[in-house]
Design an enzyme around this catalytic site. Structure first.
Site, PDB file in Angstrom:
ATOM      1  N   ASN A 120      -6.798  -4.427  -4.581  1.00  0.00           N
ATOM      2  CA  ASN A 120      -6.224  -4.777  -3.276  1.00  0.00           C
ATOM      3  C   ASN A 120      -6.960  -5.966  -2.640  1.00  0.00           C
ATOM      4  O   ASN A 120      -7.715  -6.656  -3.299  1.00  0.00           O
ATOM      5  CB  ASN A 120      -6.166  -3.566  -2.344  1.00  0.00           C
ATOM      6  CG  ASN A 120      -4.891  -3.568  -1.508  1.00  0.00           C
ATOM      7  OD1 ASN A 120      -4.536  -4.583  -0.927  1.00  0.00           O
ATOM      8  ND2 ASN A 120      -4.223  -2.446  -1.447  1.00  0.00           N
ATOM      9  N   ARG A 121      -6.728  -6.166  -1.353  1.00  0.00           N
ATOM     10  CA  ARG A 121      -7.141  -7.422  -0.722  1.00  0.00           C
ATOM     11  C   ARG A 121      -8.474  -7.354  -0.001  1.00  0.00           C
ATOM     12  O   ARG A 121      -8.825  -6.318   0.581  1.00  0.00           O
ATOM     13  CB  ARG A 121      -6.056  -7.874   0.264  1.00  0.00           C
ATOM     14  CG  ARG A 121      -4.760  -8.243  -0.435  1.00  0.00           C
ATOM     15  CD  ARG A 121      -3.663  -8.633   0.547  1.00  0.00           C
ATOM     16  NE  ARG A 121      -2.492  -9.106  -0.186  1.00  0.00           N
ATOM     17  CZ  ARG A 121      -1.618  -8.327  -0.808  1.00  0.00           C
ATOM     18  NH1 ARG A 121      -1.755  -7.010  -0.755  1.00  0.00           N
ATOM     19  NH2 ARG A 121      -0.605  -8.835  -1.463  1.00  0.00           N
ATOM     20  N   HIS A 146      -6.901  -8.117  -5.953  1.00  0.00           N
ATOM     21  CA  HIS A 146      -7.003  -7.474  -7.266  1.00  0.00           C
ATOM     22  C   HIS A 146      -8.046  -8.106  -8.192  1.00  0.00           C
ATOM     23  O   HIS A 146      -7.780  -8.372  -9.359  1.00  0.00           O
ATOM     24  CB  HIS A 146      -5.630  -7.483  -7.943  1.00  0.00           C
ATOM     25  CG  HIS A 146      -4.611  -6.608  -7.265  1.00  0.00           C
ATOM     26  ND1 HIS A 146      -4.941  -5.487  -6.558  1.00  0.00           N
ATOM     27  CD2 HIS A 146      -3.244  -6.694  -7.204  1.00  0.00           C
ATOM     28  CE1 HIS A 146      -3.847  -4.909  -6.087  1.00  0.00           C
ATOM     29  NE2 HIS A 146      -2.809  -5.628  -6.454  1.00  0.00           N
ATOM     30  N   HIS A 221      -2.508   0.015 -11.867  1.00  0.00           N
ATOM     31  CA  HIS A 221      -1.402  -0.620 -11.153  1.00  0.00           C
ATOM     32  C   HIS A 221      -0.062  -0.423 -11.870  1.00  0.00           C
ATOM     33  O   HIS A 221       0.746  -1.354 -11.959  1.00  0.00           O
ATOM     34  CB  HIS A 221      -1.708  -2.114 -10.981  1.00  0.00           C
ATOM     35  CG  HIS A 221      -1.017  -2.760  -9.826  1.00  0.00           C
ATOM     36  ND1 HIS A 221       0.353  -2.919  -9.762  1.00  0.00           N
ATOM     37  CD2 HIS A 221      -1.497  -3.301  -8.689  1.00  0.00           C
ATOM     38  CE1 HIS A 221       0.670  -3.528  -8.643  1.00  0.00           C
ATOM     39  NE2 HIS A 221      -0.423  -3.777  -7.965  1.00  0.00           N
ATOM     40  N   TYR A 223       3.721   0.379 -12.582  1.00  0.00           N
ATOM     41  CA  TYR A 223       4.983   0.393 -11.835  1.00  0.00           C
ATOM     42  C   TYR A 223       5.831   1.515 -12.442  1.00  0.00           C
ATOM     43  O   TYR A 223       6.101   1.497 -13.644  1.00  0.00           O
ATOM     44  CB  TYR A 223       5.740  -0.926 -12.014  1.00  0.00           C
ATOM     45  CG  TYR A 223       5.181  -2.085 -11.233  1.00  0.00           C
ATOM     46  CD1 TYR A 223       3.953  -2.655 -11.577  1.00  0.00           C
ATOM     47  CD2 TYR A 223       5.895  -2.633 -10.171  1.00  0.00           C
ATOM     48  CE1 TYR A 223       3.450  -3.736 -10.868  1.00  0.00           C
ATOM     49  CE2 TYR A 223       5.404  -3.728  -9.463  1.00  0.00           C
ATOM     50  CZ  TYR A 223       4.174  -4.269  -9.818  1.00  0.00           C
ATOM     51  OH  TYR A 223       3.680  -5.347  -9.126  1.00  0.00           O
ATOM     52  N   ASP A 287       4.284  -1.752   1.493  1.00  0.00           N
ATOM     53  CA  ASP A 287       3.129  -2.306   0.788  1.00  0.00           C
ATOM     54  C   ASP A 287       1.923  -1.939   1.647  1.00  0.00           C
ATOM     55  O   ASP A 287       1.251  -2.805   2.204  1.00  0.00           O
ATOM     56  CB  ASP A 287       3.292  -3.832   0.639  1.00  0.00           C
ATOM     57  CG  ASP A 287       2.377  -4.414  -0.425  1.00  0.00           C
ATOM     58  OD1 ASP A 287       1.521  -3.677  -0.947  1.00  0.00           O
ATOM     59  OD2 ASP A 287       2.525  -5.610  -0.736  1.00  0.00           O
ATOM     60  N   GLN A 324      -2.199   3.140  -2.120  1.00  0.00           N
ATOM     61  CA  GLN A 324      -1.336   2.017  -1.742  1.00  0.00           C
ATOM     62  C   GLN A 324       0.061   2.324  -2.267  1.00  0.00           C
ATOM     63  O   GLN A 324       0.261   2.465  -3.468  1.00  0.00           O
ATOM     64  CB  GLN A 324      -1.857   0.710  -2.353  1.00  0.00           C
ATOM     65  CG  GLN A 324      -1.032  -0.532  -2.026  1.00  0.00           C
ATOM     66  CD  GLN A 324      -1.397  -1.174  -0.698  1.00  0.00           C
ATOM     67  OE1 GLN A 324      -2.362  -0.764  -0.040  1.00  0.00           O
ATOM     68  NE2 GLN A 324      -0.645  -2.173  -0.275  1.00  0.00           N
ATOM     69  N   GLU A 352      -1.078   3.291  -5.965  1.00  0.00           N
ATOM     70  CA  GLU A 352      -2.417   2.926  -6.429  1.00  0.00           C
ATOM     71  C   GLU A 352      -3.455   3.709  -5.635  1.00  0.00           C
ATOM     72  O   GLU A 352      -3.647   3.454  -4.457  1.00  0.00           O
ATOM     73  CB  GLU A 352      -2.638   1.425  -6.222  1.00  0.00           C
ATOM     74  CG  GLU A 352      -1.577   0.549  -6.856  1.00  0.00           C
ATOM     75  CD  GLU A 352      -1.363  -0.761  -6.089  1.00  0.00           C
ATOM     76  OE1 GLU A 352      -2.343  -1.452  -5.775  1.00  0.00           O
ATOM     77  OE2 GLU A 352      -0.208  -1.084  -5.789  1.00  0.00           O
TER      78      GLU A 352
HETATM   79  C1  GLA Z   1      -0.282  -4.714  -4.834  1.00  0.00           C
HETATM   80  C2  GLA Z   1      -0.245  -5.400  -3.542  1.00  0.00           C
HETATM   81  C3  GLA Z   1       1.046  -6.101  -3.375  1.00  0.00           C
HETATM   82  C4  GLA Z   1       1.295  -7.025  -4.525  1.00  0.00           C
HETATM   83  C5  GLA Z   1       1.245  -6.286  -5.801  1.00  0.00           C
HETATM   84  C6  GLA Z   1       1.382  -7.212  -6.972  1.00  0.00           C
HETATM   85  O1  GLA Z   1       0.447  -3.577  -4.839  1.00  0.00           O
HETATM   86  O2  GLA Z   1      -0.478  -4.547  -2.478  1.00  0.00           O
HETATM   87  O3  GLA Z   1       1.062  -6.788  -2.186  1.00  0.00           O
HETATM   88  O4  GLA Z   1       0.307  -8.008  -4.529  1.00  0.00           O
HETATM   89  O5  GLA Z   1       0.035  -5.586  -5.900  1.00  0.00           O
HETATM   90  O6  GLA Z   1       2.474  -8.041  -6.865  1.00  0.00           O
END
Ligand code: GLA
Length: 387
Positions: A120-121, A146, A221, A223, A287, A324, A352
């Site tokens: 994450n950020r 990430h 991560h 999907y 998100d 997340q 996540e």
């Molecule tokens: C995470 C982030 C999203 C995006 C995805 C990848 O889930 O929170 O904002 O960056 O990864 O696209």
């Protein structure tokens, strides 16, 4: 009269013979235990190709007695596929990704990868630790996302251990991240272990140690699309999150620091709710990091997802304090995934498990600091069933 006596005699003799045979059969059955072959956990290994810099990549297939199959490779410690049955016993791969290794070298949004050193950020890619400011690689506007430009998702991991036992099949991968890599302090030794169990669980264990105070936040991560990868959007999936609070974000998706109640808002998934029912009311789609009721360190239910057309259910438990929930908002159909399927907006969702985004800059969030001598330990379990 004589005939009747004779008939009775014949009947009695037949009964004795039949009973005798039955008894013999039973004894035989008791003596000889059932020879039906017990299905076992298994692991197969194959070569998956080479990286552009000529490193060998291997792919492991873990299979359990019920036919669940998880494929894991040592590039990015990526969960390549996961096949589970629907309510009628039909198997499908429920993870987005690519058919070949080369797909994973193209630019893609972290399909199935392990994210690190910090998932994450981190706002502006900066944080303070013991009075020193560290500057990380920025790869998401002004922010760090990430793990940076070349995170743990884009490196070859070492295969540490591969073992199939009676109840589990596991692959342990490790990675050594150098002091200063992507701006992070400290040499970090970390490992990720994928374990498939006979009870239809996929468990991910994370471990790390450092030689200098640093920050760590690892996650997977993947999907998901419980109707099968590439089969459509996930808006009809029912989601329950064991969280009554979340961390609101600014326009750059950096938490403001506030911890807010989800009550009476489209963020509320405390009761099973379809993902699409209120998504239009959330700018950009979901998100967001949810604050899990379980807190830090206790393996507690985090999420339950149900896909009504196939009956597939996924339950996530974790020791992490956050999750997340990302509704695949940036997927735009330009990526051709497995079997050439175009992954359009909302064709997959991520859950996540993690510490909250931007924790290094938020003193009120649970700490992500790892010191020398300490051990980072994280566990997330995905359990699959149908209803
Ligand atoms: C995470 C982030 C999203 C995006 C995805 C990848 O889930 O929170 O904002 O960056 O990864 O696209």
């Amino acid at each position: 009269m004589r005939t009747r006596i004779l008939l009775n005699l014949v009947l009695a003799v037949t009964a004795i013979i039949v009973f005798g045979c039955e008894k013999k059969k039973n004894i035989a059955a008791a003596e000889k235990p059932e020879v039906k072959e017990k299905k076992k956990m298994s692991i197969t290994k194959e070569s998956y190709g080479k990286t552009p810099d000529n490193q060998t990549v291997v792919l492991y297939t873990l299979t359990n007695p019920n036919g669940l199959k998880a494929r894991v490779m040592n590039y990015g410690a990526i969960l390549v596929s996961l096949e589970t049955p629907d309510r009628d016993g039909n198997f499908a791969d429920i993870i987005l990704g690519f058919d070949t290794l080369d797909g994973y070298f193209t630019e893609h949004p972290y399909f199935g990868v392990i994210v690190g050193r910090y998932a994450n950020r981190i706002g502006k890619g900066r944080f303070m630790l013991d009075g020193v400011e560290y500057k990380l690689a920025t790869n998401n506007g002004p922010n760090h996302l990430h793990g940076g430009v070349k995170g743990f998702d884009k490196v070859v991991w070492k295969v540490e251990n591969v073992k199939a036992k009676d109840d589990t099949a596991m692959v342990k991968l490790s990675y050594f991240s150098k002091d200063g890599q992507e701006g992070y302090p400290g040499n970090l030794n970390c490992s990720v272990t994928y374990t498939l169990t006979k009870d239809n669980e996929l468990r991910i264990d994370y471990e790390a140690t450092t030689d200098k105070t640093t920050i760590v936040n690892l996650t997977n991560h993947a999907y998901w699309n419980l109707a099968g990868q590439g089969s459509g959007d996930i808006l009809g999936h029912e989601l329950m999150l064991n969280a009554d609070k979340y961390t609101p974000v600014d326009e750059g998706l950096i938490p403001t620091g506030e911890i807010k109640e989800v009550k009476d808002s489209p963020m509320d998934f405390t009761k099973p709710t379809t993902i699409g029912s209120r998504i239009d009311q959330v700018t950009g789609g979901y998100d967001h990091n949810y604050v899990l009721k379980g807190g830090v360190g206790k393996l507690t239910l985090a999420a339950r997802v149900y896909e009504p057309t196939t009956g597939r259910v996924m339950e996530i438990t974790t020791v992490e304090p956050g999750i997340q929930f990302y509704s695949g908002n940036f997927l735009d159909g330009t990526i051709a995934g497995k079997s050439g399927k175009a992954y359009k907006k909302h064709y997959g969702f991520c859950l996540e498990t993690q510490h909250y985004p931007d924790s290094p800059n938020k003193p009120n969030f649970p700490s992500v600091v790892l010191k020398p001598g300490e051990k980072y330990n994280s566990v997330t379990v995905h359990k699959f069933s149908t209803k």
